[in-house]
Design a protein around this motif. Structure first.
Motif, mmCIF file in Angstrom:
data_model
loop_
_atom_site.group_PDB
_atom_site.id
_atom_site.type_symbol
_atom_site.label_atom_id
_atom_site.label_comp_id
_atom_site.label_asym_id
_atom_site.label_seq_id
_atom_site.Cartn_x
_atom_site.Cartn_y
_atom_site.Cartn_z
ATOM 1 N N ILE B 107 0.836 -1.203 0.000
ATOM 2 C CA ILE B 107 0.000 0.000 0.000
ATOM 3 C C ILE B 107 0.873 1.257 0.000
ATOM 4 C CG2 ILE B 107 -1.748 1.277 1.311
ATOM 5 C CD1 ILE B 107 -2.739 -1.502 2.329
ATOM 6 N N GLU B 108 2.004 1.147 0.684
ATOM 7 C CA GLU B 108 2.917 2.291 0.792
ATOM 8 C C GLU B 108 3.677 2.568 -0.499
ATOM 9 O OE1 GLU B 108 5.591 1.284 4.001
ATOM 10 O OE2 GLU B 108 5.429 3.359 4.697
ATOM 11 N N ASP B 119 5.705 9.888 8.167
ATOM 12 C CA ASP B 119 4.538 10.133 9.028
ATOM 13 C C ASP B 119 3.244 10.099 8.233
ATOM 14 O OD1 ASP B 119 6.093 10.354 11.177
ATOM 15 O OD2 ASP B 119 6.008 12.559 11.338
ATOM 16 N N GLU B 120 3.296 10.818 7.124
ATOM 17 C CA GLU B 120 2.120 10.931 6.273
ATOM 18 C C GLU B 120 1.757 9.555 5.698
ATOM 19 O OE1 GLU B 120 0.115 13.236 5.831
ATOM 20 O OE2 GLU B 120 -0.953 12.843 3.952
ATOM 21 N N ARG B 121 2.771 8.814 5.305
ATOM 22 C CA ARG B 121 2.527 7.476 4.760
ATOM 23 C C ARG B 121 1.819 6.623 5.806
ATOM 24 N NH1 ARG B 121 8.048 7.344 3.087
ATOM 25 N NH2 ARG B 121 8.441 5.726 4.623
ATOM 26 N N HIS B 122 2.379 6.658 6.993
ATOM 27 C CA HIS B 122 1.843 5.852 8.071
ATOM 28 C C HIS B 122 0.379 6.218 8.344
ATOM 29 C CE1 HIS B 122 1.926 3.397 11.656
ATOM 30 N NE2 HIS B 122 1.356 4.391 12.327
ATOM 31 N N ARG B 123 0.124 7.482 8.403
ATOM 32 C CA ARG B 123 -1.228 7.970 8.673
ATOM 33 C C ARG B 123 -2.205 7.479 7.606
ATOM 34 N NH1 ARG B 123 -4.631 11.578 7.583
ATOM 35 N NH2 ARG B 123 -3.476 12.488 5.844
ATOM 36 N N HIS B 127 -5.312 4.681 7.838
ATOM 37 C CA HIS B 127 -6.655 5.119 7.485
ATOM 38 C C HIS B 127 -7.264 4.201 6.426
ATOM 39 C CE1 HIS B 127 -9.963 7.857 6.788
ATOM 40 N NE2 HIS B 127 -9.680 7.862 5.483
ATOM 41 N N ILE B 128 -6.530 3.972 5.342
ATOM 42 C CA ILE B 128 -7.104 3.206 4.239
ATOM 43 C C ILE B 128 -7.287 1.744 4.628
ATOM 44 C CG2 ILE B 128 -4.988 2.558 3.008
ATOM 45 C CD1 ILE B 128 -7.712 3.921 0.979
ATOM 46 N N MET B 129 -6.372 1.221 5.460
ATOM 47 C CA MET B 129 -6.501 -0.173 5.856
ATOM 48 C C MET B 129 -7.756 -0.384 6.681
ATOM 49 S SD MET B 129 -2.695 -1.739 6.286
ATOM 50 C CE MET B 129 -3.214 -3.397 6.212
ATOM 51 N N ALA B 130 -8.056 0.608 7.496
ATOM 52 C CA ALA B 130 -9.291 0.522 8.272
ATOM 53 C C ALA B 130 -10.493 0.592 7.333
ATOM 54 C CB ALA B 130 -9.332 1.661 9.292
ATOM 55 N N GLN B 131 -10.391 1.473 6.347
ATOM 56 C CA GLN B 131 -11.508 1.644 5.413
ATOM 57 C C GLN B 131 -11.805 0.380 4.619
ATOM 58 O OE1 GLN B 131 -10.273 5.337 3.409
ATOM 59 N NE2 GLN B 131 -12.435 5.903 3.531
ATOM 60 N N VAL B 132 -10.746 -0.334 4.185
ATOM 61 C CA VAL B 132 -10.987 -1.544 3.391
ATOM 62 C C VAL B 132 -11.056 -2.788 4.270
ATOM 63 C CG1 VAL B 132 -9.949 -0.575 1.308
ATOM 64 C CG2 VAL B 132 -8.543 -1.936 2.867
ATOM 65 N N GLY B 133 -10.984 -2.588 5.570
ATOM 66 C CA GLY B 133 -11.154 -3.706 6.494
ATOM 67 C C GLY B 133 -9.983 -4.664 6.544
ATOM 68 N N ALA B 156 -6.725 -0.723 -1.841
ATOM 69 C CA ALA B 156 -6.091 0.256 -0.949
ATOM 70 C C ALA B 156 -4.858 0.862 -1.616
ATOM 71 C CB ALA B 156 -5.702 -0.414 0.372
ATOM 72 N N ARG B 157 -4.064 -0.008 -2.272
ATOM 73 C CA ARG B 157 -2.863 0.480 -2.967
ATOM 74 C C ARG B 157 -3.254 1.477 -4.053
ATOM 75 N NH1 ARG B 157 0.787 -3.701 -6.400
ATOM 76 N NH2 ARG B 157 -1.126 -3.878 -7.615
ATOM 77 N N ALA B 158 -4.352 1.175 -4.762
ATOM 78 C CA ALA B 158 -4.757 2.041 -5.866
ATOM 79 C C ALA B 158 -5.289 3.382 -5.360
ATOM 80 C CB ALA B 158 -5.824 1.347 -6.705
ATOM 81 N N MET B 159 -5.885 3.367 -4.160
ATOM 82 C CA MET B 159 -6.555 4.580 -3.693
ATOM 83 C C MET B 159 -5.717 5.476 -2.795
ATOM 84 S SD MET B 159 -10.329 3.264 -2.793
ATOM 85 C CE MET B 159 -10.694 4.931 -2.255
ATOM 86 N N VAL B 160 -4.693 4.877 -2.176
ATOM 87 C CA VAL B 160 -4.047 5.563 -1.058
ATOM 88 C C VAL B 160 -3.374 6.866 -1.462
ATOM 89 C CG1 VAL B 160 -1.805 4.424 -1.205
ATOM 90 C CG2 VAL B 160 -2.702 5.122 1.025
#
Ligand SMILES: Nc1ncnc2c1ncn2[C@@H]1O[C@H](COP(=O)(O)OP(=O)(O)OP(=O)(O)O)[C@@H](O)[C@H]1O
Ligand SMILES: [Mg+2]
Lengths: 405, 228
Positions: B107-108, B119-123, B127-133, B156-160
């Protein structure tokens, strides 16, 4: 960082293949390193043998003395020259010599002989002549009680003339002033073996030969021993000498040996090249296979925005890491044999004759050169054969990512 | 609303003479920002080809693709590469995650290419991992994930990195229909939340139902364009 991580993980992914590639590359390194060590070591051993035998590392002569020797082509003020050079950096010892082709007469036989005037102390510090005295003793400067100068005689000449220790040797030559020189000397030592350089020589002290030939502060040859043979050429080039004098390194004095050594070395490097070529083909094969299998993956990397350059660098990085690891493994493997070769040596069943110098033991060399050249070769050739697969990977069409698995 | 994707007489031909295949034949479509569009049609109708051309993965035979007001056929290799990185997210039928990277690292990846700070990557990853479950699966490698989980990582990779377009070629074809439906529902929700433009192809009638606009291809031509 990302690149490094990807490269490392890709290498670890196909462990068996990576290991095989690593082994073949470290094998290549090992062969290169031990062979270069042996070749370099043997040659420096040989060079040491003959430079210590009589040649020294650098010689000084009257300009064309080496090609057309003559009694009159002398180095003048030689004592001062010898003293000066003794003080130069890297000089181990310096000595001068006088050469006089003569007739030697003993009992009732006559033979031609090369009579060489030497400085016993300096000669002993420069060459191994003193150690070659087989009977009697090393040359001394003074006269014996009977009023004759002592002489060392080569073993073949002694046999031919039927002379032994304590016998009188009559030498006939031409003095530097053109007069006939003849004198009686007492044999105090017999030097060399039937096939060594000094077998037909006669050695007198400089004092004795100068008196014999009516010479003054003159000599035909100045011989310089340095702390390492590799310094000979630059040292000879840098020497500032009067116009009519010439300095020559051993490479020039023993040109035929030097040339045959160079040819031999070239031959060695060619066989090393062949080894590396074979290793490289194996590496090319695995790298190519590895990239072909991953075509789809490269397609994906490119589809999601990885620049072609980065895909290229990824393959190069993978190869570089493997090559570097191979060099380290190869170094560890080669360490013991090279150490053994260098500090103990390989005794040969039969002595090898190389340019007139015999050697019985194969020695290695342990140096940065021996370790670095194989490393550069292994890494260089690996990178070279990786260029094509890397380019191919970089050019992967991203469409391949979409093809259903 | 402005158009994010516009194709002008877009054609892609394969082969020549008797074997000429017009995989796409003068396709003109305009897709606006925030649309959730399905491309449907029988096998061989040109769905994959259309998505490839829109995504700049393949060269056109004729016509143009305009993305975010830029004609991508004018771009050099590296420009196009960077454009894809910054403007397009891809989801493939075969997931196509990078096998040596964990879910989180996959995803990163694009953000690393973009030089986004740690930091931004981590954030964003959190967020996206929670969104896609995918919470809790961050350190799994693709081989340790089910097909549905892998496809969620791919989404998630495509959207992040917040691309303007997400292109998905049969994203559910390798999944069972329940998982497939769940995934499409998730995509739809993300589409609504983030106002991201989605274009996906599918064979599955149930999945088509979720789309708000359905473009039907046949033999490389648009035969129907229906907005609910
Ligand atoms: N690389 C290629 N070379 C030749 N023909 C191709 C190539 N790629 C696609 N085609 C042809 O173009 C046409 C459209 O193919 P495409 O893959 O876009 O169809 P699709 O709608 O995605 O089909 P499916 O539903 O089976 O995935 C087909 O006739 C196909 O055979
Ligand atoms: Mg398709």
């Amino acid at each position: 960082m990302l690149l490094l991580k990807l490269a490392f993980r890709n290498i670890l992914r196909n462990r068996r293949r990576s290991l095989l590639t690593l082994l073949s590359m470290s094998g290549g390194y090992f062969l290169l390193a031990t062979m270069i060590s042996m070749s370099e070591g043997s040659y420096s051993h040989m060079i040491n043998l003959f430079t210590q035998d009589h040649t020294g590392h650098v010689q000084i002569h009257y300009s064309d003395y080496l090609t057309r020797p003559s009694l009159n082509k002398t180095i003048n003020n030689v004592d001062e020259l010898v003293n000066n050079i003794s003080g130069y950096p890297h000089v181990k010892s310096v000595t001068s010599r006088v050469y006089a082709p003569s007739l030697a007469y003993g009992k009732n036989k006559t033979f031609p002989a090369q009579v060489i005037g030497i400085d016993p102390k300096r000669e002993a510090a420069t060459t191994l002549l003193e150690l070659k005295v087989k009977q009697g003793q090393w040359l001394s400067n003074g006269m014996s009680e009977s009023g004759y100068f002592p002489a060392l005689i080569g073993v073949s000449l002694a046999t031919n003339l039927n002379l032994g220790l304590g016998d009188e040797l009559i030498l006939i030559s031409q003095g530097i002033d053109g007069s006939i020189a003849n004198d009686i000397f007492i044999i105090t030592g017999i030097v060399g073996t039937a096939d060594s350089y000094e077998r037909n020589n006669v050695y007198l002290s400089l004092g004795a030969i100068k008196q014999f030939l009516a010479m003054h502060d003159q000599a035909h040859e100045v011989v310089i021993a340095l702390d390492h043979q590799s310094r000979a050429m630059p040292f000879a080039d840098a020497l500032k000498l009067p116009q009519n004098l010439n300095a020559a390194p051993w490479q020039k004095i023993e040109e035929s040996f030097y040339k045959s050594m160079q040819v031999d070395k070239k031959g060695n490097y060619i066989s090393l090249g062949v080894i590396m070529f074979l290793v490289s083909i194996g590496v090319l094969n695995t790298v190519l296979m590895g990239t072909m299998e991953r075509t789809r993956e490269f397609g994906v990397l490119k589809a999601i925005g990885t620049r072609p350059k980065m895909v290229f660098m990824l393959i190069i990085m993978e190869s570089f890491i493997l090559a570097l690891a191979s060099c380290i493994v190869g170094m560890l493997l080669a360490f013991a044999p090279i150490y053994y070769l260098t500090y103990i040596g390989l005794v040969m069943p039969e002595p090898i004759d190389m340019g007139g110098v015999e050697f019985q033991i194969m020695l290695g060399e342990f140096s940065a050169f021996v370790l670095l050249v194989p490393a550069i070769t292994v890494i260089g050739s690996t990178l070279l054969v990786s260029l094509f697969p890397a380019l191919k990977a970089a050019k992967t069409v991203p469409v391949s990512a979409m093809q259903a698995a | 609303m402005t158009s994010v994707i516009k194709t002008i007489n877009l054609s892609r031909h394969f082969g020549q003479g008797d074997t000429l295949v017009k995989a796409l034949d003068e396709v003109n479509i305009t897709i606006k920002k925030g649309e959730f569009t399905a491309i449907i049609g029988p096998s061989g109708s040109g769905k994959t080809t259309l998505l490839q051309l829109i995504g700049g993965l393949d060269e056109t035979s004729a016509g143009n693709v305009i993305l975010d007001d830029k004609n991508i056929s004018d771009m050099s290799g590296q420009e196009l590469s960077d454009f894809r990185r910054d403007h397009i997210g891809f989801v493939f039928q075969a997931y196509n995650l990078i096998p040596v990277l964990s879910a989180k690292e996959n995803i990163e990846y694009i953000m690393l290419l973009q030089g986004v700070s740690a930091d931004e990557r981590h954030r964003r990853v959190e967020h996206i991992m929670a969104q896609v479950g995918l919470t809790g699966l961050a350190s799994r490698r693709p081989t340790q994930l089910s097909g549905g989980q892998q496809q969620r990582v791919a989404i998630a990779r495509a959207m992040v990195s917040n691309p303007s377009i997400i292109l998905a070629d049969e994203p559910t074809a390798n999944l069972d229909s329940r998982t497939g439906m769940a995934l499409i529902d998730m995509m739809k929700k993300l589409n609504e939340q983030e106002q991201m433009t989605f274009v996906f192809s599918t064979h599955d009638p149930k999945i088509m139902e979720s789309a708000r606009r359905i473009i039907t291809l046949e033999d490389g031509r648009v035969v129907d364009d229906f907005v609910k």
